[in-house]
Structures are given as C-alpha cells and as structure tokens.
Design a protein around this motif. Sequence first.
Motif, PDB file in Angstrom:
ATOM      1  N   GLY A  35     -41.630  92.445 -59.429  1.00 26.99           N
ATOM      2  CA  GLY A  35     -42.446  91.477 -58.709  1.00 26.99           C
ATOM      3  C   GLY A  35     -42.571  90.182 -59.476  1.00 26.99           C
ATOM      4  O   GLY A  35     -42.104  90.049 -60.611  1.00 26.99           O
ATOM      5  N   THR A  36     -43.214  89.223 -58.855  1.00 24.27           N
ATOM      6  CA  THR A  36     -43.433  87.928 -59.489  1.00 24.27           C
ATOM      7  C   THR A  36     -44.597  87.241 -58.792  1.00 24.27           C
ATOM      8  O   THR A  36     -45.188  87.787 -57.839  1.00 24.27           O
ATOM      9  N   VAL A  37     -44.948  86.064 -59.277  1.00 23.54           N
ATOM     10  CA  VAL A  37     -45.976  85.235 -58.632  1.00 23.54           C
ATOM     11  C   VAL A  37     -45.408  83.850 -58.404  1.00 23.54           C
ATOM     12  O   VAL A  37     -44.480  83.417 -59.097  1.00 23.54           O
ATOM     13  N   THR A  38     -45.960  83.139 -57.440  1.00 23.13           N
ATOM     14  CA  THR A  38     -45.471  81.796 -57.140  1.00 23.13           C
ATOM     15  C   THR A  38     -45.979  80.806 -58.190  1.00 23.13           C
ATOM     16  O   THR A  38     -47.010  81.014 -58.830  1.00 23.13           O
ATOM     17  N   ASN A  39     -45.243  79.708 -58.339  1.00 25.18           N
ATOM     18  CA  ASN A  39     -45.635  78.673 -59.290  1.00 25.18           C
ATOM     19  C   ASN A  39     -46.627  77.710 -58.632  1.00 25.18           C
ATOM     20  O   ASN A  39     -47.125  77.953 -57.527  1.00 25.18           O
ATOM     21  N   ASP A  40     -46.898  76.592 -59.306  1.00 24.65           N
ATOM     22  CA  ASP A  40     -47.884  75.639 -58.792  1.00 24.65           C
ATOM     23  C   ASP A  40     -47.496  75.048 -57.451  1.00 24.65           C
ATOM     24  O   ASP A  40     -48.358  74.552 -56.717  1.00 24.65           O
ATOM     25  N   GLU A  41     -46.196  75.071 -57.141  1.00 23.24           N
ATOM     26  CA  GLU A  41     -45.721  74.542 -55.863  1.00 23.24           C
ATOM     27  C   GLU A  41     -45.573  75.622 -54.802  1.00 23.24           C
ATOM     28  O   GLU A  41     -45.031  75.371 -53.730  1.00 23.24           O
ATOM     29  N   GLY A  42     -46.038  76.835 -55.117  1.00 24.86           N
ATOM     30  CA  GLY A  42     -45.951  77.932 -54.167  1.00 24.86           C
ATOM     31  C   GLY A  42     -44.566  78.541 -54.056  1.00 24.86           C
ATOM     32  O   GLY A  42     -44.294  79.283 -53.108  1.00 24.86           O
ATOM     33  N   LYS A  43     -43.685  78.287 -55.038  1.00 26.57           N
ATOM     34  CA  LYS A  43     -42.309  78.781 -54.972  1.00 26.57           C
ATOM     35  C   LYS A  43     -42.106  79.953 -55.919  1.00 26.57           C
ATOM     36  O   LYS A  43     -42.824  80.100 -56.917  1.00 26.57           O
ATOM     37  N   PHE A  44     -41.122  80.782 -55.606  1.00 27.29           N
ATOM     38  CA  PHE A  44     -40.828  81.950 -56.434  1.00 27.29           C
ATOM     39  C   PHE A  44     -39.320  82.216 -56.432  1.00 27.29           C
ATOM     40  O   PHE A  44     -38.575  81.752 -55.555  1.00 27.29           O
ATOM     41  N   THR A  45     -38.896  82.982 -57.422  1.00 34.46           N
ATOM     42  CA  THR A  45     -37.497  83.407 -57.531  1.00 34.46           C
ATOM     43  C   THR A  45     -37.460  84.832 -58.062  1.00 34.46           C
ATOM     44  O   THR A  45     -38.173  85.164 -59.011  1.00 34.46           O
ATOM     45  N   LEU A  46     -36.634  85.664 -57.427  1.00 31.91           N
ATOM     46  CA  LEU A  46     -36.428  87.047 -57.871  1.00 31.91           C
ATOM     47  C   LEU A  46     -34.932  87.322 -57.959  1.00 31.91           C
ATOM     48  O   LEU A  46     -34.169  86.912 -57.065  1.00 31.91           O
ATOM     49  N   ALA A  47     -34.530  88.002 -59.019  1.00 29.56           N
ATOM     50  CA  ALA A  47     -33.141  88.449 -59.151  1.00 29.56           C
ATOM     51  C   ALA A  47     -33.090  89.930 -58.797  1.00 29.56           C
ATOM     52  O   ALA A  47     -33.726  90.767 -59.458  1.00 29.56           O
ATOM     53  N   LEU A  48     -32.324  90.267 -57.735  1.00 29.19           N
ATOM     54  CA  LEU A  48     -32.261  91.645 -57.250  1.00 29.19           C
ATOM     55  C   LEU A  48     -30.821  92.036 -56.970  1.00 29.19           C
ATOM     56  O   LEU A  48     -29.999  91.186 -56.570  1.00 29.19           O
ATOM     57  N   PRO A  49     -30.507  93.314 -57.166  1.00 30.85           N
ATOM     58  CA  PRO A  49     -29.182  93.788 -56.756  1.00 30.85           C
ATOM     59  C   PRO A  49     -29.045  93.744 -55.238  1.00 30.85           C
ATOM     60  O   PRO A  49     -30.025  93.655 -54.507  1.00 30.85           O
ATOM     61  N   SER A  50     -27.838  93.821 -54.785  1.00 30.83           N
ATOM     62  CA  SER A  50     -27.589  93.858 -53.345  1.00 30.83           C
ATOM     63  C   SER A  50     -28.293  95.061 -52.734  1.00 30.83           C
ATOM     64  O   SER A  50     -28.311  96.147 -53.310  1.00 30.83           O
ATOM     65  N   GLY A  51     -28.928  94.864 -51.558  1.00 30.99           N
ATOM     66  CA  GLY A  51     -29.614  95.965 -50.903  1.00 30.99           C
ATOM     67  C   GLY A  51     -30.628  95.492 -49.889  1.00 30.99           C
ATOM     68  O   GLY A  51     -30.793  94.288 -49.652  1.00 30.99           O
ATOM     69  N   ASP A  52     -31.337  96.460 -49.296  1.00 29.90           N
ATOM     70  CA  ASP A  52     -32.393  96.173 -48.323  1.00 29.90           C
ATOM     71  C   ASP A  52     -33.743  96.391 -49.003  1.00 29.90           C
ATOM     72  O   ASP A  52     -33.960  97.418 -49.667  1.00 29.90           O
ATOM     73  N   TYR A  53     -34.657  95.434 -48.780  1.00 27.51           N
ATOM     74  CA  TYR A  53     -35.933  95.486 -49.478  1.00 27.51           C
ATOM     75  C   TYR A  53     -37.082  95.168 -48.522  1.00 27.51           C
ATOM     76  O   TYR A  53     -36.914  94.501 -47.498  1.00 27.51           O
ATOM     77  N   GLU A  54     -38.256  95.688 -48.918  1.00 28.50           N
ATOM     78  CA  GLU A  54     -39.513  95.300 -48.284  1.00 28.50           C
ATOM     79  C   GLU A  54     -40.365  94.584 -49.324  1.00 28.50           C
ATOM     80  O   GLU A  54     -40.693  95.160 -50.361  1.00 28.50           O
ATOM     81  N   LEU A  55     -40.702  93.333 -49.021  1.00 29.17           N
ATOM     82  CA  LEU A  55     -41.537  92.562 -49.925  1.00 29.17           C
ATOM     83  C   LEU A  55     -42.991  92.591 -49.444  1.00 29.17           C
ATOM     84  O   LEU A  55     -43.263  92.413 -48.257  1.00 29.17           O
ATOM     85  N   LEU A  56     -43.900  92.830 -50.381  1.00 24.06           N
ATOM     86  CA  LEU A  56     -45.321  92.706 -50.094  1.00 24.06           C
ATOM     87  C   LEU A  56     -45.784  91.353 -50.643  1.00 24.06           C
ATOM     88  O   LEU A  56     -45.806  91.142 -51.851  1.00 24.06           O
ATOM     89  N   VAL A  57     -46.123  90.448 -49.738  1.00 21.17           N
ATOM     90  CA  VAL A  57     -46.529  89.103 -50.124  1.00 21.17           C
ATOM     91  C   VAL A  57     -48.031  88.995 -49.876  1.00 21.17           C
ATOM     92  O   VAL A  57     -48.502  89.111 -48.745  1.00 21.17           O
ATOM     93  N   SER A  58     -48.783  88.769 -50.948  1.00 19.14           N
ATOM     94  CA  SER A  58     -50.240  88.782 -50.823  1.00 19.14           C
ATOM     95  C   SER A  58     -50.850  87.632 -51.611  1.00 19.14           C
ATOM     96  O   SER A  58     -50.260  87.114 -52.567  1.00 19.14           O
ATOM     97  N   PHE A  59     -52.048  87.255 -51.188  1.00 16.34           N
ATOM     98  CA  PHE A  59     -52.821  86.220 -51.870  1.00 16.34           C
ATOM     99  C   PHE A  59     -54.288  86.473 -51.568  1.00 16.34           C
ATOM    100  O   PHE A  59     -54.639  86.916 -50.464  1.00 16.34           O
ATOM    101  N   ILE A  60     -55.152  86.218 -52.518  1.00 17.68           N
ATOM    102  CA  ILE A  60     -56.575  86.502 -52.362  1.00 17.68           C
ATOM    103  C   ILE A  60     -57.121  85.763 -51.141  1.00 17.68           C
ATOM    104  O   ILE A  60     -56.966  84.555 -51.001  1.00 17.68           O
ATOM    105  N   GLY A  61     -57.763  86.530 -50.246  1.00 22.63           N
ATOM    106  CA  GLY A  61     -58.358  85.943 -49.055  1.00 22.63           C
ATOM    107  C   GLY A  61     -57.428  85.835 -47.869  1.00 22.63           C
ATOM    108  O   GLY A  61     -57.824  85.323 -46.826  1.00 22.63           O
ATOM    109  N   TYR A  62     -56.187  86.367 -48.001  1.00 22.88           N
ATOM    110  CA  TYR A  62     -55.191  86.233 -46.944  1.00 22.88           C
ATOM    111  C   TYR A  62     -54.646  87.590 -46.534  1.00 22.88           C
ATOM    112  O   TYR A  62     -54.643  88.546 -47.325  1.00 22.88           O
TER     113      TYR A  62
END
Length: 788
Positions: A35-62
């Motif tokens: 996992g990771t967190v977004t930067n000050d601009e709300g952007k993120f980057t993840l390095a993952l092998p080829s495949g199918d994924y489910e991302l859980l995207v969360s933020f306090i109050g949302y």
Amino acid sequence: MLEAQPLTLSGAVRDGSTNEPLPLANIFVRSTTTGTVTNDEGKFTLALPSGDYELLVSFIGYKTEVVHVSLRTANIALSIRLFPTDLLLQEVTVYSTSATRAELAEVSALSLQSKRITEITSVIPDVLRSVHALPGVAADNEFSAKFNVRGGNYDENLVLVNGAQVYEPFHIKEAPNASIGIFHVDLMKKVDIITGGFSARYGDRMSSVLNIEYREGSKEHYAGTASISMTDVSGFLEGPIGEEGSFIIGARKSYLEYIMSFLDVDPRVHPSFYDVQGVVAYSLSSRNKLLFEFIHAGDHYTNDPYAEARGPFVGSGTYKGQPATFREGSQEFDEDRATYFSNLFDIQSTNFLSSTAFSKLEISYYDQSEEEYSYNLGSYSNTITSNQNYFYRSTSERLRDNNLRIKTLETSGSLDVQITPFFEIRTGAAYQNILYSQHLIDRRIRDISQNMDRFPDTTNTRLIENAIDAANESIEARSFKLAAYAENIVQLGDAIIFNAGGRLDYFGFNRDLTLSPRLSASFKTTVGTTLRAAWGLYYQSPIYRQLAYSFASDTNTQSQRAVHYILGAEHTVLLNPLTNNSLTVKAEVYLKNYGNLISSTRSSDGRISYSRKNDASGSVTGADFYAVLNTQGFYGWISYGLLFAKEDLHNDRIGSYPRYTDQRHTLSIVADLDWGKGWSTNLRAVYGSGFAFTPYSSQYNSTKRSWEWKAGEKNSDHLPAYERVDVRLSREFALWNTNVVSFVEVSNVFDFKNIQSYRYRFDRNGYPYKEEVLLWPLVPSFGMTVQF
C-alpha cells in the motif's frame, strides 16, 4: 530466467464534492500488505506485478471505494474520487467554487457554485437568501435572509463558519421585514445545508444546519475581483504570504443611503452597512496547518426626526342640537436610530497525526452588539364650544430602547480515527463561555381624556402595553456550555453506510444535562436508487430572550426538544453518459415532534416575543419533492413542499393550533440557461400558500369608551399567497486582459402584490383600521464584476 519487470500503477485521489486533491489518502491492495499514501497533490504510485487487483482507497471522513484494476502489459493511471460520508448519509446541498456542476450532481442533486448563488438572489448576492429556493425551506420574503426549515422557527437553524457558531448573521437588522447575510460569497469554499437528521457533531439547534467553509487564498499568484451594483460595492483579494502562507480578504460597502437620497425615496431614512472578512493560512508542514479567520460586520441606520402639526382646523355647525364651534388639531413626532456590530475571530490548528488520524483544535471569539432607539408620539385634540364646553384629547406614545451585547469564547477539539477502511470513529468536545447583557424597554402608552360621553363628568383612560415583563427589561448573565459527541461510521460493502452516534450537552444557566442519540443510514440499490433514513433527538438551549432568570437555576427555562423521523428515496438517470446529462428525482417524508417548547408570538413587523417558559409542545409532518435536470447548457430544478406545523399550549382549553411557520404549500422553480458566447439567463419563480397568523377584529369598549382590537383564535388564519418571478440576464466578456461579468435583473417582474403581515392601528380620532404590510414591488437592478 529473467523476472517480469513490475508495472506502474499511478493515479490521483480527489474530493468528489470540491474536486480538491486529498493528501494522505490510503491506497491498499486487498489481501496483501502492499500500500501507499497520496502526496500533497493527492497523487500516488505503486509498483505491482502483472495481475488483477482490488484497491481499497480510503480517507478520513470519506466513503471507501473498492477499485478493480487489471494490470497486464502497460502502466495504468487512475483518477479516483471519494465522497464525504456526511453527504451520502444526509441530504445535503453543496455550494462549491471549485467542483464542476456535473461532479457535484453525483453526490448532491441540488448543487450550486458561487456563481449560482449570485444568480438566484435578488439585488445582492447572499447565500442565506439563496437557500429559500431549496426543498423544505420557506421564507416568503425575497429581501430577508431569515428562513424557516420544515416548520421550525428561523432561530432553530444552526449557522457555522468553519465550525464556529454565528448568532444572527444579518445586515439591516433595523428592518424586521428585510435582511442580508453578512457572508461574502466569493470567499466560500463550500456550504452544506442539512434540513434535518443531522449527525451528533452538530448540536444546540432543532431544525437545520448551515455550515459555511471559507477557502484559503492562492499560494501561487495574486488575484481578485471588484464588483459594483445599484446597492453596494464589493471585492476581494487573495495571494501568497511567503512560501507556506496565503491570505484572502473580502470587503463590501453599501451606499443605499446615497441612492435613496438621489432618487428622493424616503429621504429621512439612511441605512448603511459594511463588512470585512478573510482567512490567513500557514502550513507548518505538509500535515499541520494554522488558520486564522475573521468577520467584522457593521450597520448604521437613522430615520431623521420628524415633526408635523395639523391644524388647528376651525369650523361651525351644530352639536346636540345647539350651535357650536369646532376646533380640531393633531401633532406627530418620531425618530429612529440603530447601530449594530458583530465580530468573529477564529484560530484553528489542523493536524494529520497519521494517514488514519486527524485532529482539530480551535479557539473562537464572537462579539455582537446592538443599540436600537425608536420613539413615536402622537396627539389629537377636539374641542366643541356650544352652550357647554366639550373636549376629547388623546396621546399615543411608543418607545423601544434596546441595548444588547453577546460575547462568547469557545475552545473545542476533535479527533477522527479510521480504525479500518470501513470503520471510523469521530469524537469531539467543546467548552463555551457566554455573556448576555440586555437592557430593553418596549412599551406603548395611550391616554384618553374626554367629557363627551358622560358630560359633565370627565373620563380618563390609560392603556399600557408592555411587550417585555418588567423583570426581564434588564438581563446581565454569564454562564457556560459543555458539549461532547461521538460518531461511529460503518460501511458495509459498497451499498450501505450508517452512522450511530450521540452527544452530551450541559448548560449552566438551567443546569440542564441532555443526551441526544442519533442514527442515520443510506442504502444504494442495484438499480441506482439511494434510500435514506434518519432518527434522532435534538435539544436547543434557551437564548437570552427565552431565559426566565438571568442566574443559574434548575427551575430556569429548560432546553427545547425535537425528535426527527426521516425517510427518503432518490434516483438519478443518466440521459447522456458522454456529457453527464442527468435527471434526478427525490421524495422525502418527515415527522418532527416537539417537546418542552417555549411558546412565542410574532408581531406584524416580524419580531418574535417568547413566553420564557417551557409551556408548549408541537409537531410538524410533511413531504418534500424535487426534480433536477442537468444538461448541456441548462441546469434547473423544481421543488415542492407540503407541511402541517402545529403547536399546543399547555394548560389551556384551545387545543392544538397552527404554528406561525405553518405554510401548507411551497413551490420553487429555478432555471439557468447558458446561451453561449458568454450570455446566460436565470429565472426563479416562488409560490407560497401563506403563513399562519392571528387575525384581530375591532370592537367598541363601552366601559373604557374607546375602540379596541381583539385577538381571534391564535394563528387561525393564513396570509394571502406569496407569488414572485425574478429574471436575470448576464453577459461575460473579456476587457483589457480582465474578465468582466455584467447583469441586468428584475425582481418580481410581474409586480405581484405580496402581503407580509397586517398592522392593527388607530387613527388620530381613535378609530381602528387595518394596514397591510407590503413586500417589495417590481425592483430592477444592474451591476458589473471585474476579475483580475
């Protein structure tokens, strides 16, 4: 053997209601520790092998979003929008300056940017008057910022600016039939309107929440606007302060007094108001920020002293069969003056303790002062000289002298913690110190001396009418309030969200401790229909005009109580997925049961007087319906509200009667048409079937030898229907490297006659007559805004 190179999954996470980036949003790959967190601009980057994924995207109050990603042979960039759980759980209207209309429509069907606020308020942009067109809201006065929500009084609405409460946030208080909100539209980041069923973080009000959030200034460049209209001049300026700070300051000044003098419209009256407000922000780090916010508003009003003498008029004739000489005359004098100030200073510290914990500390100071003086004196004399001398003399005196000061100092803190992506706890506590100081005289005295009825005996009559009990003419009171709340927000899959919470409130004046449990839930069906339900207890502590005593006592006026039951359904149809054209329809039914009510009466000039006792109960049942159409170049809605508001005074034999907020039918239509090339037209139509009022009938009192007005059954009649249509034409164009918006507007274009109330008066001869208090007729206006 070479290992497959990981692929890059990148993206940005934004607030779906404001379109702003969300720093420190959490992105987890389900069933892994990656996992990771977004930067000050709300952007993120993840390095993952080829495949199918489910991302859980969360933020306090949302609301947490589950994003399915198929990462195969190429890098993928995602754009993810999260929506606040408050907006999904409750029907909230969002005003925002940054999100597009299509984005806002996804979470709140009735969504307006600051431009829309300007377009649907007559003459002066005003967020408080713009809410008149929303479902569940009734006002029947286009030039008043006060409004009733679902059968509640206007003082049952909680008004917050960045979390700090503002009391009576109006200009032109000297005119009970007209007012303007003190808030600067161009400084607003967003405004949330909740018409019922609000969560436990909001307290001390029974009907609605209007939460205004001011934005921060630009850190990149200086910018601003300057606007001029028939009534006022306004503008704002924003820009950076060093590398980590910013400011935004707005100001407004009316020149109504000069316009009225130039046009020779009531030259004795000189109303004037101004306000200055702003936000200064400074980032201590990417996770910690300081905010300083301030609002200063002032009003000054004078009605030049006026004196007029009529007569003496001398004539001859007969009286009681004898030749007589009649001598008649009258005099009148009046003057009015008023000064109002209100100040709010607020300091906040916002801190991300981690990507799953957020805290906020706040200190706010509020200061409000009012000085009002109104005096009217009228006299009449009639003498008859015949074989006997007869006379009739009367004087009528009205004095209202009000000096009010309200001061509050509040400290508060909140902590929001995301336990899991699908479970969040919100807590908070506050302490408020309060000072109420008021010295008020409000009385009418009428003296009659005459010998015509029982000649030769002289009859003297004095009628004294005090709007305020002598014991309450002076109030000097200090006290405090304590409050604490907790909310548990649980998300079950993608379809269900519910909030179970409660709050404790303690008020020192009445030593009243109240517990307010709250529940709300939303369910999104497979066909896209959203079902909402809410239940809760809502307490409202008495204000200074409702307290029985100015000292602490458990026998003092207690908190009023309302229980909300709300059930609604909303469905949106995408008419064109490529252009986000949509049609949204919604229906909501509600029941509001009142207990421990403080009964009140409303005068013909709009002033409310309270019994200072918990002597009534009541209920409001109703339904709100609306349909919103959002297409290319057109945005508009139609809303209809049906309600029955009742009140029952204890220990009387009358039974229940309509509250004066009882307006059975309210219909609003708003249409905004973009013609292209900078041209746009806005139309607003409003119909209200009329509020309840107490009718009076005149009768002659033979004992006192004078006419009197006698009140009928309380609120047993309704005012005539309120009808109004406003039209506005705007043109946006470039001029000398600036953007200019000009407009021409006509309020009440069909010049409907609207009656706000009736006054029951006596002429100088002592005879009764009924006077209609009329609202504004057709009013044209124009103005221009320059953006630089």
